[in-house]
Enzyme design. Structure first.
Site, PDB file in Angstrom:
ATOM      1  N   LYS A 173       0.071   4.603   6.883  1.00 33.51           N
ATOM      2  CA  LYS A 173      -0.803   3.307   6.668  1.00 33.51           C
ATOM      3  C   LYS A 173       0.027   2.175   6.218  1.00 33.51           C
ATOM      4  O   LYS A 173       1.134   2.200   5.512  1.00 33.51           O
ATOM      5  CB  LYS A 173      -1.502   3.688   5.337  1.00 33.51           C
ATOM      6  CG  LYS A 173      -2.712   2.628   4.978  1.00 33.51           C
ATOM      7  CD  LYS A 173      -3.314   2.636   3.718  1.00 33.51           C
ATOM      8  CE  LYS A 173      -2.569   1.833   2.716  1.00 33.51           C
ATOM      9  NZ  LYS A 173      -2.430   0.345   3.036  1.00 33.51           N
ATOM     10  N   GLU A 249       9.878   5.084  -3.572  1.00 38.49           N
ATOM     11  CA  GLU A 249      10.896   3.733  -3.586  1.00 38.49           C
ATOM     12  C   GLU A 249      10.024   2.791  -3.996  1.00 38.49           C
ATOM     13  O   GLU A 249       9.170   2.320  -3.547  1.00 38.49           O
ATOM     14  CB  GLU A 249      11.460   3.360  -2.173  1.00 38.49           C
ATOM     15  CG  GLU A 249      12.199   4.465  -1.509  1.00 38.49           C
ATOM     16  CD  GLU A 249      13.718   5.026  -2.250  1.00 38.49           C
ATOM     17  OE1 GLU A 249      14.023   4.373  -3.186  1.00 38.49           O
ATOM     18  OE2 GLU A 249      14.350   5.779  -1.661  1.00 38.49           O
ATOM     19  N   CYS A 283      13.087  -5.741  -3.305  1.00 38.13           N
ATOM     20  CA  CYS A 283      12.985  -4.962  -4.409  1.00 38.13           C
ATOM     21  C   CYS A 283      14.136  -4.646  -5.176  1.00 38.13           C
ATOM     22  O   CYS A 283      14.336  -4.792  -6.309  1.00 38.13           O
ATOM     23  CB  CYS A 283      12.778  -3.300  -3.757  1.00 38.13           C
ATOM     24  SG  CYS A 283      13.810  -2.892  -2.529  1.00 38.13           S
ATOM     25  N   GLU A 384       8.810  -7.392 -12.994  1.00 36.68           N
ATOM     26  CA  GLU A 384       9.282  -7.763 -11.594  1.00 36.68           C
ATOM     27  C   GLU A 384       8.288  -8.822 -11.309  1.00 36.68           C
ATOM     28  O   GLU A 384       7.159  -8.924 -11.092  1.00 36.68           O
ATOM     29  CB  GLU A 384       8.910  -6.532 -10.460  1.00 36.68           C
ATOM     30  CG  GLU A 384       9.747  -6.737  -8.993  1.00 36.68           C
ATOM     31  CD  GLU A 384       9.392  -5.797  -8.235  1.00 36.68           C
ATOM     32  OE1 GLU A 384       8.263  -5.069  -8.232  1.00 36.68           O
ATOM     33  OE2 GLU A 384      10.345  -5.523  -7.564  1.00 36.68           O
TER      34      GLU A 384
HETATM   35  P1  NAD Z   1       1.853  -2.515  -3.381  1.00 37.03           P
HETATM   36  O1  NAD Z   1       2.265  -1.125  -4.352  1.00 37.03           O
HETATM   37  O2  NAD Z   1       0.921  -3.124  -3.691  1.00 37.03           O
HETATM   38  O3  NAD Z   1       1.580  -1.729  -1.929  1.00 37.03           O
HETATM   39  C1  NAD Z   1       2.303  -0.697  -1.262  1.00 37.03           C
HETATM   40  C2  NAD Z   1       1.277  -0.123  -0.350  1.00 37.03           C
HETATM   41  O4  NAD Z   1       0.616   0.808  -1.103  1.00 37.03           O
HETATM   42  C3  NAD Z   1       0.212  -0.874   0.445  1.00 37.03           C
HETATM   43  O5  NAD Z   1       0.236  -0.221   1.913  1.00 37.03           O
HETATM   44  C4  NAD Z   1      -0.878  -0.750  -0.204  1.00 37.03           C
HETATM   45  O6  NAD Z   1      -1.992  -0.877   0.436  1.00 37.03           O
HETATM   46  C5  NAD Z   1      -0.767   0.530  -0.622  1.00 37.03           C
HETATM   47  N1  NAD Z   1      -1.576   0.850  -1.912  1.00 37.03           N
HETATM   48  C6  NAD Z   1      -2.107  -0.015  -2.970  1.00 37.03           C
HETATM   49  N2  NAD Z   1      -2.750   0.920  -3.633  1.00 37.03           N
HETATM   50  C7  NAD Z   1      -2.741   2.106  -3.465  1.00 37.03           C
HETATM   51  C8  NAD Z   1      -3.502   3.306  -3.799  1.00 37.03           C
HETATM   52  N3  NAD Z   1      -4.028   3.336  -5.157  1.00 37.03           N
HETATM   53  N4  NAD Z   1      -3.112   4.431  -3.395  1.00 37.03           N
HETATM   54  C9  NAD Z   1      -2.439   4.515  -2.360  1.00 37.03           C
HETATM   55  N5  NAD Z   1      -1.996   3.624  -1.705  1.00 37.03           N
HETATM   56  C10 NAD Z   1      -2.001   2.301  -2.209  1.00 37.03           C
HETATM   57  O7  NAD Z   1       3.331  -2.887  -3.209  1.00 37.03           O
HETATM   58  P2  NAD Z   1       3.694  -4.299  -2.238  1.00 37.03           P
HETATM   59  O8  NAD Z   1       3.108  -5.490  -2.856  1.00 37.03           O
HETATM   60  O9  NAD Z   1       3.350  -4.028  -0.844  1.00 37.03           O
HETATM   61  O10 NAD Z   1       5.186  -4.299  -2.315  1.00 37.03           O
HETATM   62  C11 NAD Z   1       6.119  -4.779  -3.297  1.00 37.03           C
HETATM   63  C12 NAD Z   1       6.566  -3.719  -4.058  1.00 37.03           C
HETATM   64  O11 NAD Z   1       7.370  -2.726  -3.348  1.00 37.03           O
HETATM   65  C13 NAD Z   1       7.606  -4.427  -5.079  1.00 37.03           C
HETATM   66  O12 NAD Z   1       7.390  -3.703  -6.318  1.00 37.03           O
HETATM   67  C14 NAD Z   1       8.940  -3.966  -4.612  1.00 37.03           C
HETATM   68  O13 NAD Z   1       9.724  -3.944  -5.542  1.00 37.03           O
HETATM   69  C15 NAD Z   1       8.496  -2.669  -3.937  1.00 37.03           C
HETATM   70  N6  NAD Z   1       9.446  -2.230  -2.918  1.00 37.03           N
HETATM   71  C16 NAD Z   1      10.449  -1.296  -3.167  1.00 37.03           C
HETATM   72  C17 NAD Z   1      11.266  -0.972  -2.330  1.00 37.03           C
HETATM   73  C18 NAD Z   1      12.632   0.223  -2.374  1.00 37.03           C
HETATM   74  O14 NAD Z   1      12.872   0.788  -1.570  1.00 37.03           O
HETATM   75  N7  NAD Z   1      12.597   0.730  -3.805  1.00 37.03           N
HETATM   76  C19 NAD Z   1      11.332  -1.460  -1.074  1.00 37.03           C
HETATM   77  C20 NAD Z   1      10.609  -2.580  -0.941  1.00 37.03           C
HETATM   78  C21 NAD Z   1       9.595  -2.896  -1.595  1.00 37.03           C
END
Ligand code: NAD
Length: 488
Positions: A173, A249, A283, A384
């Protein structure tokens, strides 16, 4: 007027609309124009995709790694030959400047590597008299992958490649903020030679399709990159459903310590790039910098000079290296943190150059900001931001710097700058972080060492060498071969 793209879901190698026909609109964060109508996957679509993956699994997992590698290699070729279009699609959805698009090279490396390296091995044991025992590494079956928006192709490739190379079938997804690169790849899956159902690609929001995947009883493993908040929700869904294996992650609030013997120019240049690259939407960005007292003013001056050189503007332009925040939600969240910083910090330094007048534009650009002397218990220090906002605080002693750096619930990437090698190793050992940069900072890393976080920044580690492990079960097989003995 830009062409409005109409996306589909990929289920069983068919590009289809959502089962109820629902779509959601995507807008460019720079022009405000509508750029796409995106299919919003329903729970029924999730079931169909999981069923397709389940049906594909027996034949796919029975193939040799060599055969499974062939379509992966073709996908690797396509992401390189179509890299300009992929860069454009991320630029118009989440504002990533095309000049910073390394993602095709990253993805091609991962598709190619796992196309060749998927020869999982167990162990054998002759240590039980009368037995020849062995452990087997076997794919899970249906694996779900949920990715964020800040570098979608990177996450698509680093998770899908090892999962399918190991013999699993996947349902991915994409993020609702940047689904277009995943959609583009979904158009190539059949052409590359993947059998129906091996890779299914859904678009939609977390609350419907993300949650349905996390709760799904037939999904046996789920790999997720995104926020710590969503990681928690997925962990709970896993516990409430079938205890599927989860790999996370997650977010970060990464510290960087600059000692007074450091090369100040180099440290300023690299820490500025770390926090402001991708408009701070990384991140592992070093969002908390701790500078030893004697060099603080000099460091801030050098850092500000680099920040002022950013070329803010249209992410599709070859001139720009600093685009807008991904969407209105991100933009507003970052502005709220900036308001908080103005109250909590001793000093606010706006390092935006005037290449674009923010008030006169629809763009969701934010000037990079430095906040100095922010209290350690401020929400700005603890949470963050995911924007071009850095805290520069100071310290006197090494022990104080370590304590401040570790005073966080995150632990993704820490960095330190010093010419004293003994100190570098001593401090590096004490930092509570999955990755530590010495005389370098994020995004510096290497693709064959573990990537991941301590504490709330994640569980598990990904890399060329580690990632396939997440997608393989381990079975011990005890084989009686006769003679004296047995398991005691
Ligand atoms: P997010 O958690 O809002 O969304 C990530 C994904 O999860 C999206 O596809 C979203 O639709 C889905 N999602 C949201 N709610 C969900 C639920 N209840 N159940 C299942 N899936 C759900 O994150 P974002 O805003 O897309 O990305 C930014 C975040 O990602 C930041 O916190 C960043 O630090 C982190 N990030 C981490 C890494 C790493 O490698 N550690 C890399 C990139 C981004």
């Amino acid at each position: 007027m830009t062409e409005i793209l109409q996306t589909q879901l990929l289920i069983n190698n068919k590009l289809v609309p959502a089962s109820d026909g629902a779509t959601f609109d995507l807008y460019s964060p720079h022009t405000g124009e509508k750029v796409a109508k995106v299919a919003e996957a329903t729970r029924e679509d999730v079931d169909l995709a999981v069923d397709a993956a389940e049906a594909a699994f027996p034949a796919w997992s029975a193939m040799s790694p060599f055969e499974r590698g062939k379509p992966l290699k073709k996908l690797g070729e396509l992401v390189m030959s179509e890299k300009d279009e992929l860069a454009h699609l991320d630029a118009i959805t989440m504002g990533r400047p095309v000049t910073t698009f390394f993602d095709s090279f990253y993805a091609a490396t991962h598709f190619n590597y796992f196309a060749e390296a998927a020869y999982p091995q167990g162990h054998t044991s002759l240590n039980t008299p009368g037995f020849l025992n062995m452990s087997l590494r076997q794919p899970f079956g249906v694996v779900a992958i949920i990715i964020p928006w800040n570098a979608p192709l990177v996450f698509f490739s680093k998770k899908v490649a090892p999962a399918v190379a190991a013999g699993n079938c996947v349902v991915l997804k994409s993020s609702e903020k940047a689904p277009l690169t995943s959609w583009k790849l979904s158009q190539w899956i059949e052409k590359c030679g993947f059998p129906p159902g091996v890779i299914n690609v859904l678009s939609g929001h977390g609350r419907t399709s993300g949650d349905a995947l996390s709760m799904h009883m037939k999904v046996r493993a789920l790999s997720f990159t995104g926020s710590t908040r969503t990681g928690r929700a997925i962990q709970i869904a896993s516990a409430k459903s079938n205890l599927k294996k989860v790999v996370f992650e997650l977010g970060g609030k990464s510290p960087c310590i600059i000692f007074d013997d450091a090369d100040i120019e180099q440290a300023a240049k690299e820490t500025e790039n770390s926090i402001n690259w991708n408009s701070g939407q990384t991140c592992m960005a070093n969002s908390r910098i701790y500078v030893q007292e004697g060099i603080k003013d000099k460091f801030i001056e050098a850092f500000s000079t680099f920040a002022r050189q950013r070329k803010m503007g249209d992410p599709t332009s070859p001139e720009t290296n600093h685009g807008p925040q991904a969407d209105k939600v991100q933009h507003e969240a970052v502005l709220r943190f900036i308001d908080l910083g103005k109250k909590d910090a001793e000093k606010t330094i706006d390092t935006g150059n005037e290449s674009i007048k923010l008030g006169e534009s629809k763009s969701l650009l934010v000037h990079p900001v430095i906040f100095t002397n922010v209290p350690e218990d401020s929400r700005l220090t603890k949470e963050e931001v995911f924007g071009p906002v850095v805290i520069i605080n100071s310290f006197k002693e090494e022990s104080e710097a370590i304590a401040k750096a570790n005073d966080t619930e995150f632990g993704l990437y820490a960095a330190l700058y010093t010419k004293d090698l003994e100190r570098a190793l001593r401090v590096g050992k004490k930092l509570e972080s999955g990755m530590v940069g010495v005389n370098c900072t994020s995004p510096t890393g290497c693709w064959d060492l573990p990537f991941g976080g301590y504490k709330g920044s994640g569980t598990g580690r990904e890399s060329l060498l580690e990632s396939m492990d997440h997608f393989l079960e381990t079975k011990s097989l005890y084989v009686r071969v006769g003679g004296i003995g047995g398991i005691v």
